[in-house]
Write an enzyme that holds these catalytic residues in place. Structure first.
Site, mmCIF file in Angstrom:
data_model
loop_
_atom_site.group_PDB
_atom_site.id
_atom_site.type_symbol
_atom_site.label_atom_id
_atom_site.label_comp_id
_atom_site.label_asym_id
_atom_site.label_seq_id
_atom_site.Cartn_x
_atom_site.Cartn_y
_atom_site.Cartn_z
ATOM 1 N N CYS A 111 17.789 6.472 -30.880
ATOM 2 C CA CYS A 111 16.759 7.270 -30.201
ATOM 3 C C CYS A 111 15.463 7.331 -31.002
ATOM 4 O O CYS A 111 14.467 7.857 -30.513
ATOM 5 C CB CYS A 111 17.282 8.685 -29.958
ATOM 6 S SG CYS A 111 18.833 8.705 -29.054
ATOM 7 N N HIS A 256 11.826 13.787 -29.510
ATOM 8 C CA HIS A 256 12.880 13.136 -28.735
ATOM 9 C C HIS A 256 13.558 14.212 -27.882
ATOM 10 O O HIS A 256 13.859 15.303 -28.358
ATOM 11 C CB HIS A 256 13.875 12.480 -29.699
ATOM 12 C CG HIS A 256 15.109 11.996 -29.014
ATOM 13 N ND1 HIS A 256 15.072 11.263 -27.853
ATOM 14 C CD2 HIS A 256 16.431 12.160 -29.318
ATOM 15 C CE1 HIS A 256 16.309 10.990 -27.470
ATOM 16 N NE2 HIS A 256 17.146 11.529 -28.337
ATOM 17 N N ASN A 286 18.335 12.925 -21.612
ATOM 18 C CA ASN A 286 18.057 12.205 -22.872
ATOM 19 C C ASN A 286 18.019 10.708 -22.557
ATOM 20 O O ASN A 286 19.043 10.123 -22.218
ATOM 21 C CB ASN A 286 19.169 12.552 -23.864
ATOM 22 C CG ASN A 286 19.049 11.791 -25.179
ATOM 23 O OD1 ASN A 286 18.292 10.821 -25.286
ATOM 24 N ND2 ASN A 286 19.808 12.220 -26.172
HETATM 25 O O1 UT7 Z 1 19.925 11.377 -28.632
HETATM 26 C C1 UT7 Z 1 20.911 11.408 -29.578
HETATM 27 C C2 UT7 Z 1 20.925 12.687 -30.224
HETATM 28 N N1 UT7 Z 1 21.889 13.566 -29.604
HETATM 29 C C3 UT7 Z 1 21.743 14.866 -29.727
HETATM 30 O O2 UT7 Z 1 20.770 15.317 -30.266
HETATM 31 C C4 UT7 Z 1 22.830 15.785 -29.233
HETATM 32 C C5 UT7 Z 1 22.971 16.944 -30.186
HETATM 33 N N2 UT7 Z 1 24.015 17.863 -29.794
HETATM 34 C C6 UT7 Z 1 23.895 18.673 -28.717
HETATM 35 O O3 UT7 Z 1 22.886 18.641 -28.018
HETATM 36 C C7 UT7 Z 1 25.007 19.648 -28.439
HETATM 37 O O4 UT7 Z 1 25.894 19.668 -29.524
HETATM 38 C C8 UT7 Z 1 25.804 19.311 -27.151
HETATM 39 C C9 UT7 Z 1 24.939 19.591 -25.921
HETATM 40 C C10 UT7 Z 1 26.236 17.872 -27.150
HETATM 41 C C11 UT7 Z 1 27.028 20.221 -27.040
HETATM 42 O O5 UT7 Z 1 26.640 21.586 -27.092
HETATM 43 P P1 UT7 Z 1 27.418 22.587 -28.077
HETATM 44 O O6 UT7 Z 1 26.833 23.928 -27.862
HETATM 45 O O7 UT7 Z 1 27.348 22.008 -29.451
HETATM 46 O O8 UT7 Z 1 28.860 22.575 -27.480
HETATM 47 P P2 UT7 Z 1 30.228 22.191 -28.216
HETATM 48 O O9 UT7 Z 1 30.304 20.732 -28.443
HETATM 49 O O10 UT7 Z 1 30.413 23.092 -29.386
HETATM 50 O O11 UT7 Z 1 31.284 22.595 -27.125
HETATM 51 C C12 UT7 Z 1 31.484 23.963 -26.753
HETATM 52 C C13 UT7 Z 1 32.499 24.023 -25.641
HETATM 53 C C14 UT7 Z 1 33.777 23.203 -25.917
HETATM 54 O O12 UT7 Z 1 34.858 23.888 -25.347
HETATM 55 P P3 UT7 Z 1 35.836 24.790 -26.269
HETATM 56 O O13 UT7 Z 1 36.396 23.847 -27.285
HETATM 57 O O14 UT7 Z 1 34.955 25.842 -26.880
HETATM 58 O O15 UT7 Z 1 36.808 25.315 -25.296
HETATM 59 C C15 UT7 Z 1 33.565 21.925 -25.144
HETATM 60 O O16 UT7 Z 1 34.748 21.302 -24.774
HETATM 61 O O17 UT7 Z 1 31.942 23.442 -24.454
HETATM 62 C C16 UT7 Z 1 32.829 22.450 -23.938
HETATM 63 N N3 UT7 Z 1 32.027 21.437 -23.265
HETATM 64 C C17 UT7 Z 1 31.678 21.526 -21.964
HETATM 65 N N4 UT7 Z 1 31.953 22.467 -21.037
HETATM 66 C C18 UT7 Z 1 31.423 22.271 -19.802
HETATM 67 C C19 UT7 Z 1 31.493 20.309 -23.793
HETATM 68 N N5 UT7 Z 1 30.791 19.667 -22.845
HETATM 69 C C20 UT7 Z 1 30.899 20.400 -21.706
HETATM 70 C C21 UT7 Z 1 30.384 20.250 -20.404
HETATM 71 N N6 UT7 Z 1 30.670 21.210 -19.499
HETATM 72 N N7 UT7 Z 1 29.607 19.212 -20.051
#
Ligand code: UT7
Length: 333
Positions: A111, A256, A286
């Protein structure tokens, strides 16, 4: 000798996919996606390819500049989703535009690809070897997304953005900085091709080691999130320092477009007004290497950016890679 941006262009596929539609594919909801990322919809390619989007964005930038294809002597495309390994997307764009004058070069830096490309093109122009460059970020990430993985499939979109960068006596690009940390490559991966050569298969002690890896995105979201906040801060501070300007004098920062919460965190940590950061991830998701030039083109067309205003472009992503640029806005056509 300096380089400066004189025109912008962008192109996205026609199809828009909203959060509710994704909730029909995986266990997610509009509420989760909006709250955790800020994204509401994204454009997804059906018949477009990375090269067709790149060429369309390039044509718009050329039209805006009032230039013809052969006025360009460098075409660079930043992408992680090329149509082929060869020909490169930049060569495909050259053919689509009917250009015969350019050197064509693709750059892979996740990215951060657009800010990396800007640095390379700016250096080539300042060295005197290139007069006018097309720099394009273009992706069809929908081809490498695992559409059964809710952790990633809700995040990405397709599109392309382009700028025309030309040699100038007036300062335009004031600073470009880039960094990489290959030791953390595993936090964001799209595996390459499986090795099907019979000698490699025979030599492999573990058949699984050469089993075709699915060529889809995998990501440790939280790890990338933490990395991103520091990477943006470093890129902004370092590029402003080299440009010799104060961060408070920057008119707009175009980061980004990965997650609103990342941008909120940087704004609060650095004491920068949130409105200084331009975002359009709500509507495009993204788009990896395309996200910065896509946002820059939208900003350029939506409002008249004052001539002489300072803009900062900041990228981060797979590799790991990150970097930024401070530019002094020129009169665009
Ligand atoms: O361009 C490349 C660079 N990429 C990035 O910059 C991405 C950086 N990271 C992020 O933007 C965030 O970490 C994410 C958007 C990817 C995820 O958000 P988060 O607040 O870090 O969520 P998490 O991974 O900690 O997940 C929290 C919960 C989990 O469930 P449990 O384990 O707490 O029960 C996930 O399984 O949310 C769940 N989850 C979802 N739930 C509904 C993960 N994805 C989803 C979804 N819908 N799409």
């Amino acid at each position: 000798m300096f380089s400066r941006i004189v025109a912008t262009g962008s192109s996205v596929p026609e199809l828009e996919v909203g959060n509710d539609e994704l909730a029909g594919l995986v266990d997610t909801s509009d509420e989760w996606i909006v709250t955790r990322t800020g994204m509401s919809r994204r454009h997804i390619a059906t018949t477009d390819t990375t090269s067709s989007l790149a060429a369309a964005a390039a044509r718009k930038a050329l039209d805006a500049a009032g230039l013809s294809a052969d006025d360009i002597d460098l075409i660079m495309v930043a992408t992680v989703t090329p149509d082929n390994f060869t020909p490169t997307v930049s060569c495909q764009v050259q053919a689509a535009l009917g250009n015969t004058a350019a050197t064509c070069l693709d750059l892979w830096a996740g990215c951060s690809g657009f800010v990396y490309s800007l640095r390379v093109a700016d250096s080539m122009i300042r060295a005197g070897g290139v007069h006018r460059a097309l720099i394009i970020g273009a992706e069809t990430l929908s081809r490498v997304v695992d559409w059964t993985d809710r952790n990633t499939c809700v995040l990405f979109g397709d599109g392309a953005g382009a700028v025309v960068l030309e040699a100038s006596d007036e300062p335009g690009v004031l600073a470009c900085v880039t960094r990489s940390d290959g030791s953390r490559g595993n936090v964001l991966r799209i595996p390459g091709l499986a090795n099907s050569n019979p000698w490699a298969i025979k030599a492999a002690s573990d058949a699984d080691a050469i089993a075709p890896p699915p060529s889809v995105i995998s990501m440790d979201g939280q790890e990338v999130f933490r990395f991103a906040v520091g990477a943006i801060q470093w890129s902004l501070e370092e590029s402003a320092r080299i440009a010799g300007i104060d961060i408070s004098s920057i008119y707009r920062i175009i980061p980004h477009q990965a997650n609103n919460r990342i941008i909120d965190a940087v704004a609060s940590r650095m004491g920068i007004e949130r409105d200084v950061f331009y975002t359009n991830l709500q509507r495009f998701g993204n788009t990896s290497a395309a996200s910065i030039p896509l946002a820059l083109d939208e900003l350029n067309r939506a409002e008249s950016i004052p001539v002489g205003a300072y803009l900062a472009l900041v990228g981060f992503g797979g590799g790991l890679t990150w970097g930024g640029s401070v530019i002094r806005w020129a009169q665009t056509a």
